[in-house]
Structure formats: structure tokens, C-alpha cells
Design a protein around this motif. Sequence first.
Motif, PDB file in Angstrom:
ATOM      1  N   LEU A 126      53.741  68.299 -26.594  1.00  0.00           N
ATOM      2  CA  LEU A 126      54.418  67.081 -27.054  1.00  0.00           C
ATOM      3  C   LEU A 126      53.911  65.831 -26.344  1.00  0.00           C
ATOM      4  CD1 LEU A 126      58.084  68.440 -26.833  1.00  0.00           C
ATOM      5  CD2 LEU A 126      56.689  68.340 -28.895  1.00  0.00           C
ATOM      6  N   ALA A 127      52.644  65.847 -25.983  1.00  0.00           N
ATOM      7  CA  ALA A 127      52.104  64.757 -25.163  1.00  0.00           C
ATOM      8  C   ALA A 127      52.128  63.424 -25.892  1.00  0.00           C
ATOM      9  CB  ALA A 127      50.672  65.088 -24.744  1.00  0.00           C
ATOM     10  N   HIS A 128      52.276  63.467 -27.202  1.00  0.00           N
ATOM     11  CA  HIS A 128      52.242  62.190 -27.929  1.00  0.00           C
ATOM     12  C   HIS A 128      53.564  61.436 -27.857  1.00  0.00           C
ATOM     13  CE1 HIS A 128      54.126  64.982 -30.615  1.00  0.00           C
ATOM     14  NE2 HIS A 128      54.233  64.124 -31.603  1.00  0.00           N
ATOM     15  N   LEU A 129      54.609  62.086 -27.382  1.00  0.00           N
ATOM     16  CA  LEU A 129      55.883  61.367 -27.237  1.00  0.00           C
ATOM     17  C   LEU A 129      55.838  60.596 -25.926  1.00  0.00           C
ATOM     18  CD1 LEU A 129      58.509  64.088 -28.263  1.00  0.00           C
ATOM     19  CD2 LEU A 129      57.379  62.391 -29.692  1.00  0.00           C
ATOM     20  N   THR A 130      55.281  59.411 -25.967  1.00  0.00           N
ATOM     21  CA  THR A 130      55.107  58.665 -24.723  1.00  0.00           C
ATOM     22  C   THR A 130      56.027  57.467 -24.645  1.00  0.00           C
ATOM     23  OG1 THR A 130      53.371  57.368 -25.769  1.00  0.00           O
ATOM     24  CG2 THR A 130      52.671  59.267 -24.499  1.00  0.00           C
ATOM     25  N   ARG A 131      56.707  57.178 -25.752  1.00  0.00           N
ATOM     26  CA  ARG A 131      57.542  55.985 -25.784  1.00  0.00           C
ATOM     27  C   ARG A 131      58.955  56.398 -26.113  1.00  0.00           C
ATOM     28  NH1 ARG A 131      56.728  50.990 -29.149  1.00  0.00           N
ATOM     29  NH2 ARG A 131      57.523  52.396 -30.708  1.00  0.00           N
ATOM     30  N   ILE A 132      59.904  55.772 -25.453  1.00  0.00           N
ATOM     31  CA  ILE A 132      61.289  56.057 -25.794  1.00  0.00           C
ATOM     32  C   ILE A 132      61.960  54.697 -25.942  1.00  0.00           C
ATOM     33  CG2 ILE A 132      61.962  56.363 -23.380  1.00  0.00           C
ATOM     34  CD1 ILE A 132      63.750  58.703 -24.343  1.00  0.00           C
ATOM     35  N   GLN A 133      62.552  54.464 -27.098  1.00  0.00           N
ATOM     36  CA  GLN A 133      63.144  53.156 -27.368  1.00  0.00           C
ATOM     37  C   GLN A 133      64.653  53.256 -27.326  1.00  0.00           C
ATOM     38  OE1 GLN A 133      60.841  52.901 -31.181  1.00  0.00           O
ATOM     39  NE2 GLN A 133      61.112  50.725 -30.764  1.00  0.00           N
ATOM     40  N   THR A 134      65.308  52.150 -26.990  1.00  0.00           N
ATOM     41  CA  THR A 134      66.770  52.203 -27.018  1.00  0.00           C
ATOM     42  C   THR A 134      67.282  51.647 -28.338  1.00  0.00           C
ATOM     43  OG1 THR A 134      66.682  50.234 -25.691  1.00  0.00           O
ATOM     44  CG2 THR A 134      67.421  52.224 -24.612  1.00  0.00           C
ATOM     45  N   LEU A 135      68.305  52.328 -28.785  1.00  0.00           N
ATOM     46  CA  LEU A 135      68.931  52.002 -30.053  1.00  0.00           C
ATOM     47  C   LEU A 135      70.201  51.243 -29.685  1.00  0.00           C
ATOM     48  CD1 LEU A 135      68.681  53.052 -33.106  1.00  0.00           C
ATOM     49  CD2 LEU A 135      70.293  54.790 -32.426  1.00  0.00           C
ATOM     50  N   ALA A 136      70.081  49.921 -29.498  1.00  0.00           N
ATOM     51  CA  ALA A 136      71.242  49.172 -29.029  1.00  0.00           C
ATOM     52  C   ALA A 136      71.955  48.552 -30.216  1.00  0.00           C
ATOM     53  CB  ALA A 136      70.797  48.095 -28.051  1.00  0.00           C
ATOM     54  N   LEU A 137      73.244  48.850 -30.314  1.00  0.00           N
ATOM     55  CA  LEU A 137      74.011  48.324 -31.438  1.00  0.00           C
ATOM     56  C   LEU A 137      74.055  46.803 -31.425  1.00  0.00           C
ATOM     57  CD1 LEU A 137      77.106  50.675 -31.706  1.00  0.00           C
ATOM     58  CD2 LEU A 137      75.056  50.615 -33.111  1.00  0.00           C
ATOM     59  N   GLU A 138      74.047  46.216 -30.228  1.00  0.00           N
ATOM     60  CA  GLU A 138      74.224  44.762 -30.135  1.00  0.00           C
ATOM     61  C   GLU A 138      73.024  43.998 -30.681  1.00  0.00           C
ATOM     62  OE1 GLU A 138      75.188  47.501 -27.908  1.00  0.00           O
ATOM     63  OE2 GLU A 138      73.765  46.440 -26.629  1.00  0.00           O
ATOM     64  N   ASP A 139      71.892  44.641 -30.809  1.00  0.00           N
ATOM     65  CA  ASP A 139      70.687  43.921 -31.225  1.00  0.00           C
ATOM     66  C   ASP A 139      70.528  43.838 -32.730  1.00  0.00           C
ATOM     67  OD1 ASP A 139      70.098  43.725 -28.619  1.00  0.00           O
ATOM     68  OD2 ASP A 139      68.625  45.343 -28.582  1.00  0.00           O
ATOM     69  N   HIS A 140      71.329  44.584 -33.435  1.00  0.00           N
ATOM     70  CA  HIS A 140      71.079  44.686 -34.868  1.00  0.00           C
ATOM     71  C   HIS A 140      72.346  44.547 -35.676  1.00  0.00           C
ATOM     72  CE1 HIS A 140      66.899  45.978 -34.458  1.00  0.00           C
ATOM     73  NE2 HIS A 140      67.318  46.456 -33.309  1.00  0.00           N
ATOM     74  N   LEU A 141      72.175  44.145 -36.890  1.00  0.00           N
ATOM     75  CA  LEU A 141      73.297  44.105 -37.811  1.00  0.00           C
ATOM     76  C   LEU A 141      73.768  45.543 -38.026  1.00  0.00           C
ATOM     77  CD1 LEU A 141      73.380  42.058 -41.066  1.00  0.00           C
ATOM     78  CD2 LEU A 141      74.077  44.425 -41.090  1.00  0.00           C
ATOM     79  N   THR A 142      75.055  45.775 -37.876  1.00  0.00           N
ATOM     80  CA  THR A 142      75.570  47.133 -38.031  1.00  0.00           C
ATOM     81  C   THR A 142      75.886  47.404 -39.501  1.00  0.00           C
ATOM     82  OG1 THR A 142      76.592  46.899 -35.883  1.00  0.00           O
ATOM     83  CG2 THR A 142      77.296  48.768 -37.219  1.00  0.00           C
ATOM     84  N   LEU A 143      75.323  48.460 -39.979  1.00  0.00           N
ATOM     85  CA  LEU A 143      75.617  48.891 -41.339  1.00  0.00           C
ATOM     86  C   LEU A 143      76.193  50.281 -41.219  1.00  0.00           C
ATOM     87  CD1 LEU A 143      72.404  48.104 -43.379  1.00  0.00           C
ATOM     88  CD2 LEU A 143      74.704  47.361 -43.943  1.00  0.00           C
ATOM     89  N   ASP A 144      77.248  50.559 -41.935  1.00  0.00           N
ATOM     90  CA  ASP A 144      77.666  51.951 -41.904  1.00  0.00           C
ATOM     91  C   ASP A 144      77.082  52.649 -43.122  1.00  0.00           C
ATOM     92  OD1 ASP A 144      79.707  51.568 -44.037  1.00  0.00           O
ATOM     93  OD2 ASP A 144      80.593  50.322 -42.473  1.00  0.00           O
ATOM     94  N   GLU A 145      77.205  53.964 -43.076  1.00  0.00           N
ATOM     95  CA  GLU A 145      76.580  54.755 -44.129  1.00  0.00           C
ATOM     96  C   GLU A 145      77.206  54.400 -45.472  1.00  0.00           C
ATOM     97  OE1 GLU A 145      75.633  58.083 -46.589  1.00  0.00           O
ATOM     98  OE2 GLU A 145      77.648  57.826 -45.759  1.00  0.00           O
TER      99      GLU A 145
END
Length: 866
Positions: free
Chosen positions: A241-260
Motif C-alpha cells: 500500500l505504498a501509494h497511500l502517502t497522503r491523508i486528508q482531513t474531512l472537516a465539516l467546517e470547511d464545506h457546505l454540509t449536504l445530507d444524503e
Amino acid sequence: MMRQYHDWKRRYPDYLLLFRLGDFYEAFHEDAGVAARTLDIALTSRQKIPMAGVPHHALDVYLARLVRAGLKVAICDQVETAPAKGRQLIRREVVRLVTPGTVTEAGLLEGRLNNFLAALWRAPDHLGVALVDVTTADFLVGESADVEGLTETLLLRRPAEVLLPPGIPAGDPLATRLGAVGVTVTARDASSFGLREAEERLRAHFRVAAVEGLGLPRRGGAIRAAGAVLGYLQETQQAPLAHLTRIQTLALEDHLTLDEGAARNLELVESLQDRGSVATLLWAMDKTRTSMGGRLLRQWLLRPLLRPREIGERLDAVAALVEAPALLADLRETLEGIGDLARLASRVALGVASPRDLAALRVALGPLPTLREHAKRSADPTIRECAEAAEDLGDLEKTLEAALVDEPPLGVHEGGLIRESWNPALAELRAEVREARAWIAGLEGRERERTGIASLRVRYNRVFGYGIEIPKSQVRPMPPVPEDYVRRQTLVGAERYVTTELREQEAKVLGAEGRMHRLEYELFDDLRRTVAGEADRLLRTGRAVATLDVLAALGHVARERGYVRPTVDDGGVIDIREGRHPVLELRTDGARFVPNDLRLVSGEVECLVITGPNMAGKSTYMRQAALIVLLAQMGSFVPARSARVGVVDRVFTRIGAQDNLARGQSTFLVEMTETAAILRHATPRSLVLLDEIGRGTSTFDGLSIAWAVAEHLHERRAGVKVLFATHYHELTRLAAELPRVRNVHVAVREWKEDIVFLHRVVAGGTDRSYGIQVARLAGLPDEVVTRARALLREFEQGAPAPASPAGVDAGQLALFGGASAVPPPTAAPPPHPVLARLAELDPERMTPLEALAALDELRRRLSDAP
Ligand code: ADP
Ligand code: MG
């Protein structure tokens, strides 16, 4: 053999085990039943053991169906061709685990869709999530105290599989929600989610001294969830799995919240009708040219931004392309040829790339230098950044070109992969094989001449190898065969001979071929490793290409359809002039789409009550407002003459009473649950669409609920913007009672007995519902329509119109409820005479006979009452 089977099955109890038996993969016992049902294949049995099998060459087709059905499959293959000495059984091993969230086979994946594996950790005070797509190296984690919000954010991405820790009870809202959406849930043990284990796993994988270095959220949930997905991947992939080199945060405050639910109601990526992709917003906007771009566009659409500056940067880039049509065309043309770098790089990194994958990668790399050149022509910083980030990777392309043959086979063990010029040893082996083959090919002619037997043949046989065959009828009258011929085999019509020299040459061919195949495999594996070493560059380039692709698609759509650049700010104003519905306006049935204005201003006008007959265009008007806001915040131009969008933090919808019927839930209950969620979570910066709320219950109930909801939002959440479509035109009176509410209605023109829909939204309330005219348009028989008209007149005469500021009449209510007058929605309706009588009764003081008499009386009164 069954013991061998059970040994493996015991180690993979949660998997459907496919066991290789000759040319088939067989499932046994319970697995056989499941496989037979899912694949629609025959269930048989041998010695009372149920079994069901699929031919080995069609494995991938069946595998796709099993995985799509949400099953996890373990492939137990034969790992040797014959039993080892002294043994009777061929060795078998589980060589592959395929689960919905971890598949890597191109054939099992949708090009324009991420295939996410997710994990959820529920802590007392927050929720932690992780999402990973092992085929594209997207890795996201997040945590939040807003458990519902984060769950929705996760579900919007439609994970293919969700890992859950033990201890989440079946009735938990989380579990219920997952069940409703229908994802495969995989239960994992507690240690898979352990904090220590997770930290250790993350440290080792990302090679950092401490997890803190990764900048992940700190409450623990996100780390546990990330650890769980990593652990599961390591287990199923059996690759680094060497290609998984980046991990991003999924911050609710940064984006418009849409529910399903909102995404579903607004048909962003799935249509309400059949959950298909046609006629959705994504469908309308997706003019991307690569799968990578398609996936990114979907991500942008489902995660619009919140900060005007960031949005402005995207809009600048789109504007730069809109204004440079030649550049836009060049970019789009070049993008067309670029393959899925992300998926190819991931397959390479996982060590599962086939020779064809590498050939595809070679082709995919070709247009990159041109793409860079084009992108550099722009002055826009975002586009230039992409040009910088997209490496030209010419070196890698050259290597692949030099090493790999033009059209390599799928398999890696049969040779024919590598160019001779790539490796001297390979060239030597090939020459050796060629020489020996040529010698054998010439043998027939030479021997015919030597023996004088014209019918002599040199033939190859899989068991005995090469041999000289002489047909029998000719044996006797012929001269004897040369002395160096050794008889090997007597066939029906011929004798088979070999010579020492033939044996030698044959051994040469076979030996050299075997060595050649092994060498080619080694060279290929080296090549794959070299490419794997470049996975990071490939993935980075892939991201830049995807971004360019999305920007170009947005630019293209904007130009083609006359979209404008919206002004996006924090001003609290939504002002759309001549807005259109991005999807409906594409319908080509000849009808022109009628544009409409919309204006909402915090502190002045925050709620529009939209009235008008059925089919007038109320829902369309509301949806188009929401879609324009979403488009603007994702950084796209919008379908309007001009648009100003004050940033919205969350979009809520309560639309349509029909759509949940299919799920078999009580429509009204679902409606109220959704409404309750809106009341709980809406903020002063939210946009709320309420379409016909209260429809699922009786008129008075519905009316009262709708009224109270509007009032509550208006008073408790000052600032929240509400679009409220209703056929209860009594609600137009809200505008008189609440300061920031306005009426608009969708105009119709009356023409003789009919009405014509103008689809134009104008100020003020409407006073008629035109129900009968709409019914007529819908094809109700004439007699019924005529009778309805007569009834309506009767009802209206018996119902004095109340004096109301908005000019509401009582026609509709009178028609449905039979009430003599419309009471103000806040007052209780007068009790029914039967109810009044019932309230007077005192059962404790009545004899059974009296009770019966009273009951009879009540019944009589009921049938007398109007
Ligand atoms: P309502 O919600 O008032 O019952 P809808 O919004 O569902 O009506 O619209 C009904 C139909 O009218 C739509 O399917 C569409 O075909 C048409 N329509 C709505 N708005 C427009 C418009 N602005 N221009 C053209 N056609 C429209
Ligand atoms: Mg409607």
C-alpha cells in the motif's frame, strides 16, 4: 480434500470461499446456497455435500456479481500443477480476498466513481470516520461532535463497504441509517479499532515518529477509524500500500454540509425516479474528459466550498478558460487522450498491474507534455499551478516504451512481454530458441530426403514432445528407417520415432523457453517496481490533470449554455436574475424554459411563500435556486443572467411526499422526521426548501404544521432563508403576520375553461388553486369535471369568503374539509356535534344498555351530519 477445504474456510469464516477444483471454482455447504442464489447457477451435491461452481475462465464475471451483491469472497487457488512427491493432494492457498470496499480489478470498478472503504468509530462525545479508495489513493479522515452531519457527509460518498466496531446495537440510529442506505457492513473486532494499534499502524505506514505529525484530528475517533481501514486493507491486499502517502482531513467546517436526503431530493448525482445518473445535476455538468476528472467533479459537487476567497479562485480559473476559447478547446482535446493515471498507478503500487496496465499507462502518459504546454499559456494562478504539478513523466514513458512490447498479453508467465532490445540475456535466449526452432522446422525436409519417405512428418505432442511420424501402410514396402531412429510410440496409423539430436534440440527449445519466460517475468516485475517507485509523481500528476479537466468542463458548460459568473460573498443576499434550472433547461422537447428572478436578503426578505396550482412550476423554482447556490459555491458559473450568492452553510430539503413510498415507510412520519431535523440543525446561514410540507396528513393538520414550522424558523433562526412551496394558499397570510415573509406565485393565464401555465414567478399570493382545471388537463372525464365544477360552486356559495389581507378564498378547503368557513390557522376548529355529545357522556354512570343506546344515537347523528 474436504479437510483442506475446511482448513481454509475456518481461517476465512466471513468470506464466501471459492475453491479451485480443476477447471472450476466451487463453493460448498452454505456458501454453495448463497452462490447459487446470487449467481443464478445450479446447486448440486456430491456425497451429500451441497456445491455450486463457476468455470475458472469466467471467474471475474461471477466475482463482479458476488461483490456487487455485497459479499466478500476468498479465492482459494491451486498453487502447484501436480502434487508434490509422496503426496496425493495439490497444494491450495487463499490467494486473493475480494470485498466490495477493497476490489482493485478494473472490471469491477466504475471509472467515474470512487470505490470507498469506510470505517466509523462512535465515541460518547463524537464520531470518527475514515474513507479510503485503495484504487485511487484518496484517504480522508474526520471527526465531529455533529454525529449526524458527519454520518451524512460520509454516506454522500456512497462507500461500498463500512467497517464497524463491535458494540453498536442493531437499533442504533447509525446502524439504521446505514441499513437504509444499503451499504455492506463488515463487523470488525475491538482490536481492529484499538487506539494503540491504530497509532502504531499509522506510524509504521506513514513512517512518522508520532501520529501527531500527520495533523489528524485529536479526539481519537478519526485515528481509530483510520487504523481500522488500514488494517483491513493490509489484510485483504497482502501488498504494501505504498501509494497511500497522503491523508486528508474531512472537516465539516470547511464545506457546505449536504445530507444524503438533500442530495437525493435535489437529484445531484442520482435521479429520484430510478436512482440512475441521467437527468441529475452531475449528468448536466459532467463534460469532463477523463475518469479522474469525472470523480473529482462529483467530489466538488457534493462538497461545495464555504469561503468566498477559495470559491473566487476556482471561479477565476473557470473565467480564464471561458475567456480563452482556443485554450479551452486545446486543453479539452488533449485531456481526451489521458487515461486513468490514478487507478493505473494504484494497481502498479499494489503489485497487481498486468502488462496491459503498463501499456495503458504508457499511452496515458503520452499527452502530458502537450497538456502542460497548453496550461502554461494561461495567466491564471490555479491553472498554472496545475501545469507545474503535472509532471511530464517523459522519462517513465521512454522506459515503458523501450521495455514493453507494443501489444503485451494479459498474463505475466507466458512471455512475449518484453522487447529483446531491453535486455541482452533475453536477446540471447530468444536467439537460442529461434535457432533450435528453425532446426526442428527444417528437420522434416531433411529427413524426407535422407529416408526417401515422402509422407514422413515432424509433429509435436503435448505429452511426448517432438517426434518423427511415419504412416504405417508405408512401413513395410519402404526401406527400413535409419538406424539412429528410436521407436517411441505406436499410433493407430503410424509409428513415432525420435533421434538423439531431435531430443537435444527439443530440450534446448523447452529449456530456453522456460528460462525466457522466467526472465521476462523478472524483467516485468522489475519494470513494475520501477513504475511503483514513481507512484507518487503519477498520483500528483493525476490530481493536477483531474483539476484541469474539471475546470475545463465547467468552462465548456459555461460557454455552451450561457452561464454567468456569480458574485459570491458573505453578504447574506441571494439575488438571482433570470435564473434557470440547470437540468430542466436541457430538455429538448421544444418547450422553452422560462427564467425567473429570486431575491432573498437577510434581515429583509428571508422567506418566500410560493403558491400556484399543481404543475405550475413551484418545485422547479425552488430547486433551481438551491442548485444555483450549490453550483456557485463549488466554483462554477451558473445558469442565470446575473447572480449574487451570499454563502450558505447548509442546504436542507423537504421535498415531495411521494418519493419515500417505495421504501414502505409512513410518508408522513418520514416527512416529519426530516422536518424535525431541519428545525434542529438549520443555522442563520442555511437555505431551507420546504415543498408541500404537511401534505401527508389531513388538511387542517398539514396547514397547522406548515404554519408552525414557518413561524418557528422565522422567529428562532432569524436569517435562515426559507423557500416554502405550498398549495395551501391559506399560508399566504403568513406574509401579513411575519415581517420577513413575502408571497410570490407562479402565474397561470385563464383561457375559457382552461388554464395555461406561464411558469413565471410574480410577486403576491394567489387566490385560486385551479384544481379542477389541472384535473381536466390530466384527462379526468368531462362528466366528472362538469360535476366537480357544479359542486365547487355549491361549496363556495355555502362558504362566505373570510376577509383576509392576502385575499385568500375558501374554495379549496371547502372542497376538501367541508367546513363552512376557514378558521384562522391558529384557532381551533369548532367541534363536530358528535364529538360534543361524546364529550358529555360519562360511561361510569351508564348501564350497559344506556351505553348501547348512546352509541346508537351517536351513529345516527354521524350519518345525519353534513
Ligand atoms: P409544481 O411544483 O408547481 O407542481 P413543478 O415545478 O413540478 O410544478 O413543474 C411542473 C412542470 O412544469 C415541470 O416538470 C416542467 O416541465 C414545467 N416547468 C416548471 N417550471 C418551468 C419553467 N420555468 N419553464 C418551463 N417549464 C417549466
Ligand atoms: Mg411541486
